[in-house]
Design an enzyme around this catalytic site. Structure first.
Site, PDB file in Angstrom:
ATOM      1  N   ASP A  10      -2.494  -3.042   3.511  1.00  0.00           N
ATOM      2  CA  ASP A  10      -2.484  -3.115   4.969  1.00  0.00           C
ATOM      3  C   ASP A  10      -3.235  -1.888   5.477  1.00  0.00           C
ATOM      4  OD1 ASP A  10      -1.382  -4.331   7.488  1.00  0.00           O
ATOM      5  OD2 ASP A  10      -0.539  -2.336   7.702  1.00  0.00           O
ATOM      6  N   SER A  11      -3.538  -1.896   6.762  1.00  0.00           N
ATOM      7  CA  SER A  11      -4.220  -0.735   7.323  1.00  0.00           C
ATOM      8  C   SER A  11      -3.276   0.466   7.479  1.00  0.00           C
ATOM      9  CB  SER A  11      -4.826  -1.097   8.676  1.00  0.00           C
ATOM     10  OG  SER A  11      -3.818  -1.610   9.521  1.00  0.00           O
ATOM     11  N   CYS A  73      -2.351  -7.415   6.120  1.00  0.00           N
ATOM     12  CA  CYS A  73      -2.967  -7.139   7.423  1.00  0.00           C
ATOM     13  C   CYS A  73      -3.575  -8.417   8.023  1.00  0.00           C
ATOM     14  CB  CYS A  73      -4.046  -6.093   7.219  1.00  0.00           C
ATOM     15  SG  CYS A  73      -4.884  -5.599   8.713  1.00  0.00           S
ATOM     16  N   GLU A 152       3.671   3.063  15.090  1.00  0.00           N
ATOM     17  CA  GLU A 152       3.349   4.198  14.208  1.00  0.00           C
ATOM     18  C   GLU A 152       4.007   5.487  14.720  1.00  0.00           C
ATOM     19  OE1 GLU A 152       1.056   4.437  11.379  1.00  0.00           O
ATOM     20  OE2 GLU A 152       0.831   2.259  11.254  1.00  0.00           O
ATOM     21  N   CYS A 184       0.323  -9.515  13.778  1.00  0.00           N
ATOM     22  CA  CYS A 184      -0.053  -8.171  13.329  1.00  0.00           C
ATOM     23  C   CYS A 184       1.153  -7.657  12.563  1.00  0.00           C
ATOM     24  CB  CYS A 184      -0.353  -7.277  14.530  1.00  0.00           C
ATOM     25  SG  CYS A 184      -0.588  -5.545  14.099  1.00  0.00           S
ATOM     26  N   HIS A 186       2.480  -4.936  12.196  1.00  0.00           N
ATOM     27  CA  HIS A 186       3.370  -3.974  12.859  1.00  0.00           C
ATOM     28  C   HIS A 186       4.379  -4.645  13.802  1.00  0.00           C
ATOM     29  CE1 HIS A 186       0.236  -1.284  11.496  1.00  0.00           C
ATOM     30  NE2 HIS A 186       0.923  -0.236  11.892  1.00  0.00           N
TER      31      HIS A 186
HETATM   32  N1  DGL Z   1      -2.065  -4.085  10.304  1.00  0.00           N
HETATM   33  C1  DGL Z   1      -2.986  -4.615  11.246  1.00  0.00           C
HETATM   34  C2  DGL Z   1      -2.813  -6.121  11.415  1.00  0.00           C
HETATM   35  O1  DGL Z   1      -1.914  -6.726  10.869  1.00  0.00           O
HETATM   36  C3  DGL Z   1      -2.958  -3.954  12.582  1.00  0.00           C
HETATM   37  C4  DGL Z   1      -3.205  -2.495  12.659  1.00  0.00           C
HETATM   38  C5  DGL Z   1      -4.641  -2.077  12.763  1.00  0.00           C
HETATM   39  O2  DGL Z   1      -5.285  -2.282  13.795  1.00  0.00           O
HETATM   40  O3  DGL Z   1      -5.120  -1.540  11.789  1.00  0.00           O
HETATM   41  O4  DGL Z   1      -3.603  -6.732  12.111  1.00  0.00           O
END
Ligand code: DGL
Length: 268
Positions: A10-11, A73, A152, A184, A186
């Site tokens: 994930d990011s 992600c 975050e 997303c 998050h």
């Molecule tokens: N984890 C990313 C997603 O699921 C969102 C966070 C980001 O913008 O990096 O889209």
């Protein structure tokens, strides 16, 4: 039987929502997690960059000898799934298809909201798949760019989160959607706040649940479940060290993330 770990990337810390599902649905599997915390956010970047990042993340996971990769992600899944499926010969599972299928299954009035990053919403990946499943479903996308920094920052259950959610979601509420895809990684951490805004009549779909179900089915079908007894082990890697990752992650998973190793992802 295949005792190699499952790779997840994930990011940032959002992919822990997929880890939580792996712990629940596949508790005996070993897992390697990579969070690209140095290059977060992905959601405002171009397709080219997101594909490049995704390929680097998977190369890293492959060095850890993973048997399959879950792209936790949504942004990477919507922008890069095709490119990475072509580039690697291990199973790669994204979250968009499972999320679209789940939403099409649960909506009763055929009005589905999709919330995600700018890139995910602009990609049109969710509406395209939902329309393929059921052309009668109307979809409404809203990019909620401030949700990721709020999570975050550890502010998921604060008034700031609530007011931000009101601003983003009031229109969706007026449109009468009965289902919202938390598009997303998050956003499941904001589920309580989002529910307070849209009300209990709206079902929130967390794509991670069905993505992990798909992983499980795939592993069973290919006879690739881990044979070793006992609970699986989890290893965490980040491209930048983050104390918050451990704090918020440990809280969210109800288990201690004691150690996360730093990786220079540009080397992959
Ligand atoms: N984890 C990313 C997603 O699921 C969102 C966070 C980001 O913008 O990096 O889209």
């Amino acid at each position: 039987m295949d005792d190699r770990p499952i790779g997840v990337f994930d990011s940032g810390l959002g992919g822990l929502t997929v880890i939580k599902e792996l712990m629940a649905q596949l508790p005996n599997e070993d897992v390697v997690y990579f969070g690209d915390t140095a290059r977060l956010p992905y959601g405002t970047r171009s397709r080219e960059t997101i594909v490049k990042y995704s390929i680097q993340c998977i190369r890293f996971l492959m060095r850890k000898n993973v048997k399959a990769v879950v792209i936790a992600c949504n942004t990477a899944s919507s922008m890069a799934i095709q490119a990475v499926k072509e580039a690697f010969d291990i199973p790669v599972i994204g979250v968009i298809e499972p999320g679209a299928e789940a939403a099409a299954r649960v909506t009763r009035n055929n009005k589905v909201g999709i919330i995600g990053t700018q890139a995910t919403v602009a990609s049109g990946a969710y509406p395209t798949l939902i329309k393929k499943i059921n052309p009668d479903i109307e979809t409404y996308g809203v990019a909620c760019s401030l949700f990721v920094p709020i999570v975050e920052e550890g502010w998921s259950d604060t008034e700031i989160a609530y007011l931000t959610a009101c601003r983003y979601l009031n229109d969706l509420k007026s449109l009468g959607v009965d289902t919202i895809i938390l598009g997303c990684t998050h956003y499941p951490l904001l589920a309580n706040t989002i529910s307070k805004v849209v009300g209990p009549g709206v079902t929130l779909v967390n794509p991670a649940v069905d993505a992990v179900r798909q992983v499980k089915e795939m592993l069973i079908e290919r006879n690739m479940l881990r044979e070793g007894g006992g609970p699986g082990h989890y290893r965490y890697y980040l491209s930048d060290f983050s104390q918050r990752f451990k704090q918020i992650g440990s809280n969210f998973l109800n288990t201690d993330i004691e150690y996360a190793e730093k990786v220079d992802i540009e080397n992959y």
